[in-house]
Design an enzyme around this catalytic site. Structure first.
Site, mmCIF file in Angstrom:
data_model
loop_
_atom_site.group_PDB
_atom_site.id
_atom_site.type_symbol
_atom_site.label_atom_id
_atom_site.label_comp_id
_atom_site.label_asym_id
_atom_site.label_seq_id
_atom_site.Cartn_x
_atom_site.Cartn_y
_atom_site.Cartn_z
ATOM 1 C CE LYS A 147 67.561 22.587 56.443
ATOM 2 N NZ LYS A 147 67.255 23.665 55.486
ATOM 3 N NE ARG B 229 65.966 26.658 61.392
ATOM 4 C CZ ARG B 229 65.487 25.711 60.596
ATOM 5 N NH1 ARG B 229 65.503 24.450 60.969
ATOM 6 N NH2 ARG B 229 65.024 26.058 59.424
ATOM 7 N NE ARG C 210 59.405 23.645 50.636
ATOM 8 C CZ ARG C 210 60.251 23.888 51.623
ATOM 9 N NH1 ARG C 210 61.197 23.016 51.898
ATOM 10 N NH2 ARG C 210 60.165 24.992 52.306
ATOM 11 N NE ARG D 90 57.646 24.424 54.915
ATOM 12 C CZ ARG D 90 58.908 24.162 55.223
ATOM 13 N NH1 ARG D 90 59.440 22.997 54.910
ATOM 14 N NH2 ARG D 90 59.642 25.069 55.821
ATOM 15 N NE ARG E 237 61.607 29.263 55.940
ATOM 16 C CZ ARG E 237 61.135 28.464 54.987
ATOM 17 N NH1 ARG E 237 60.149 28.888 54.212
ATOM 18 N NH2 ARG E 237 61.636 27.268 54.821
HETATM 19 P P1 AP5 Z 1 63.832 20.717 50.608
HETATM 20 O O1 AP5 Z 1 64.497 19.400 50.647
HETATM 21 O O2 AP5 Z 1 62.418 20.807 51.049
HETATM 22 O O3 AP5 Z 1 64.739 21.795 51.372
HETATM 23 P P2 AP5 Z 1 65.034 22.011 52.922
HETATM 24 O O4 AP5 Z 1 66.473 22.358 53.035
HETATM 25 O O5 AP5 Z 1 64.510 20.887 53.730
HETATM 26 O O6 AP5 Z 1 64.178 23.343 53.141
HETATM 27 P P3 AP5 Z 1 63.203 23.760 54.323
HETATM 28 O O7 AP5 Z 1 62.406 24.922 53.835
HETATM 29 O O8 AP5 Z 1 62.467 22.593 54.860
HETATM 30 O O9 AP5 Z 1 64.210 24.264 55.346
HETATM 31 P P4 AP5 Z 1 63.948 25.135 56.542
HETATM 32 O O10 AP5 Z 1 65.206 24.942 57.239
HETATM 33 O O11 AP5 Z 1 63.599 26.549 56.279
HETATM 34 O O12 AP5 Z 1 62.568 24.558 57.143
HETATM 35 P P5 AP5 Z 1 62.254 23.694 58.432
HETATM 36 O O13 AP5 Z 1 61.069 22.867 58.124
HETATM 37 O O14 AP5 Z 1 63.478 23.025 58.895
HETATM 38 O O15 AP5 Z 1 63.970 21.291 49.122
HETATM 39 C C1 AP5 Z 1 63.383 22.526 48.748
HETATM 40 C C2 AP5 Z 1 62.770 22.419 47.334
HETATM 41 O O16 AP5 Z 1 63.814 22.252 46.376
HETATM 42 C C3 AP5 Z 1 61.859 21.182 47.153
HETATM 43 O O17 AP5 Z 1 60.783 21.529 46.332
HETATM 44 C C4 AP5 Z 1 62.768 20.136 46.506
HETATM 45 O O18 AP5 Z 1 62.019 19.226 45.715
HETATM 46 C C5 AP5 Z 1 63.691 21.006 45.663
HETATM 47 N N1 AP5 Z 1 65.057 20.460 45.562
HETATM 48 C C6 AP5 Z 1 65.768 19.812 46.518
HETATM 49 N N2 AP5 Z 1 67.009 19.488 46.088
HETATM 50 C C7 AP5 Z 1 67.094 19.965 44.806
HETATM 51 C C8 AP5 Z 1 68.125 19.967 43.811
HETATM 52 N N3 AP5 Z 1 69.336 19.401 44.030
HETATM 53 N N4 AP5 Z 1 67.862 20.559 42.627
HETATM 54 C C9 AP5 Z 1 66.652 21.145 42.387
HETATM 55 N N5 AP5 Z 1 65.625 21.167 43.274
HETATM 56 C C10 AP5 Z 1 65.845 20.594 44.475
HETATM 57 O O19 AP5 Z 1 61.862 24.815 59.478
HETATM 58 C C11 AP5 Z 1 60.705 25.595 59.319
HETATM 59 C C12 AP5 Z 1 60.554 26.541 60.509
HETATM 60 O O20 AP5 Z 1 60.408 25.769 61.713
HETATM 61 C C13 AP5 Z 1 61.735 27.462 60.779
HETATM 62 O O21 AP5 Z 1 61.672 28.626 59.993
HETATM 63 C C14 AP5 Z 1 61.562 27.714 62.273
HETATM 64 O O22 AP5 Z 1 60.568 28.674 62.502
HETATM 65 C C15 AP5 Z 1 61.075 26.379 62.793
HETATM 66 N N6 AP5 Z 1 62.175 25.496 63.242
HETATM 67 C C16 AP5 Z 1 62.526 24.289 62.718
HETATM 68 N N7 AP5 Z 1 63.588 23.761 63.369
HETATM 69 C C17 AP5 Z 1 63.918 24.664 64.328
HETATM 70 C C18 AP5 Z 1 64.942 24.710 65.331
HETATM 71 N N8 AP5 Z 1 65.865 23.722 65.454
HETATM 72 N N9 AP5 Z 1 64.983 25.792 66.137
HETATM 73 C C19 AP5 Z 1 64.088 26.792 66.039
HETATM 74 N N10 AP5 Z 1 63.105 26.826 65.104
HETATM 75 C C20 AP5 Z 1 63.013 25.767 64.266
HETATM 76 MG MG MG Z 2 62.948 20.672 55.153
#
Ligand code: AP5
Ligand code: MG
Ligand code: ZN
Length: 213
Positions: A13, A88, A127, A160, A171
């Site tokens: 994402k 989410r 990552r 992270r 997660r």
């Molecule tokens: P990346 O692009 O980083 O993936 P992502 O989908 O952004 O993954 P996240 O871990 O950031 O998602 P998340 O939803 O768990 O975390 P968030 O920060 O939102 O890609 C991942 C890896 O793969 C990278 O190394 C990239 O280079 C590689 N890659 C990408 N595309 C590729 C491809 N096509 N092929 C190969 N490799 C590839 O949330 C974190 C925490 O915050 C949550 O757990 C929660 O506690 C809290 N939080 C955030 N938002 C909310 C909300 N709305 N409500 C409640 N809690 C929340």
């Molecule tokens: Mg992300």
């Protein structure tokens, strides 16, 4: 244009949102990045958010919704935005819908990036993230030019805290229980677009730009 990114943790994402943001000149708003910036700066919000994030749980809606609504009310969001990691769960989606409805507005596209759970763990272990500008790398797939250093801002890259294997599994469970129902929610609204996130990231990006064009 108002876009939502859907998909499991690690689906890509953030990676895609960043590219969409550059191409369409829309702000990339990641609730996860906002929480991590607060943790880094030692704010009260950061302390509270960290206690949930480290367990792989969602931060309570009261906190998350307020932060998000404040952010999208800012000047740079007038022409639209890309939401990455929000909504989410169904209650967050309903609040967003209601707020947009008040302005006679709506979400234009919900971009769902699908990646099987088996692939996710490997991605997360590799990552590396920049806590200053939010840029994301992968030690094999997307290495930075200089190891451990962000290409964009020169700050240090980190693994992270929530990318430990056990936390990633939590997660993923939270994703399947609380976030996946949003796929049907946006499908019913006729704005859902699904992409195969196991493809090369530039191919995924090309497919996304084809539907946004
Ligand atoms: P990346 O692009 O980083 O993936 P992502 O989908 O952004 O993954 P996240 O871990 O950031 O998602 P998340 O939803 O768990 O975390 P968030 O920060 O939102 O890609 C991942 C890896 O793969 C990278 O190394 C990239 O280079 C590689 N890659 C990408 N595309 C590729 C491809 N096509 N092929 C190969 N490799 C590839 O949330 C974190 C925490 O915050 C949550 O757990 C929660 O506690 C809290 N939080 C955030 N938002 C909310 C909300 N709305 N409500 C409640 N809690 C929340
Ligand atoms: Mg992300
Ligand atoms: Zn950076």
């Amino acid at each position: 244009m108002k876009i939502i990114m859907l998909g499991a943790p690690g689906a890509g994402k953030g990676t895609q949102a960043e590219m969409i943001s550059e191409k369409y000149h829309l702000p990339h708003i990641s609730t996860g990045d906002i929480f991590r910036a607060n943790i880094k700066n030692g704010t009260e919000l950061g302390k509270e958010a960290k206690s949930y994030m480290d367990k792989g749980l969602l931060v309570p809606d009261e906190l998350t919704v307020r932060i998000l609504l404040d952010r999208v009310a800012e000047e740079d969001c007038k022409e639209g935005y890309i939401l990455d990691g929000f909504p989410r769960n169904i209650p967050q989606a309903e609040v967003l819908d209601a707020e947009l409805g008040k302005l006679g507005d709506k979400i234009d596209a919900a971009i769902d990036i699908e990646v099987p759970d088996e692939n996710i763990i490997e991605r997360m272990m590799g990552r590396r993230a920049c806590t200053s500008c939010g840029a994301t790398y992968h030690i094999v797939n997307v290495p930075p030019k200089k190891e451990g250093t962000c290409d964009k801002c020169g700050d240090a890259l980190i693994l992270r805290d929530d990318d430990r294997e056990e936390t990633v599994r939590n997660r993923l469970n939270v994703y399947h229980e609380q976030t996946q129902p949003l796929i049907e929610f946006y499908q019913k609204k006729g704005v859902l677009k699904t992409f195969d996130g196991t493809k090369d990231m530039m191919d995924v990006f090309k497919e996304i730009t084809e539907i946004l064009a």
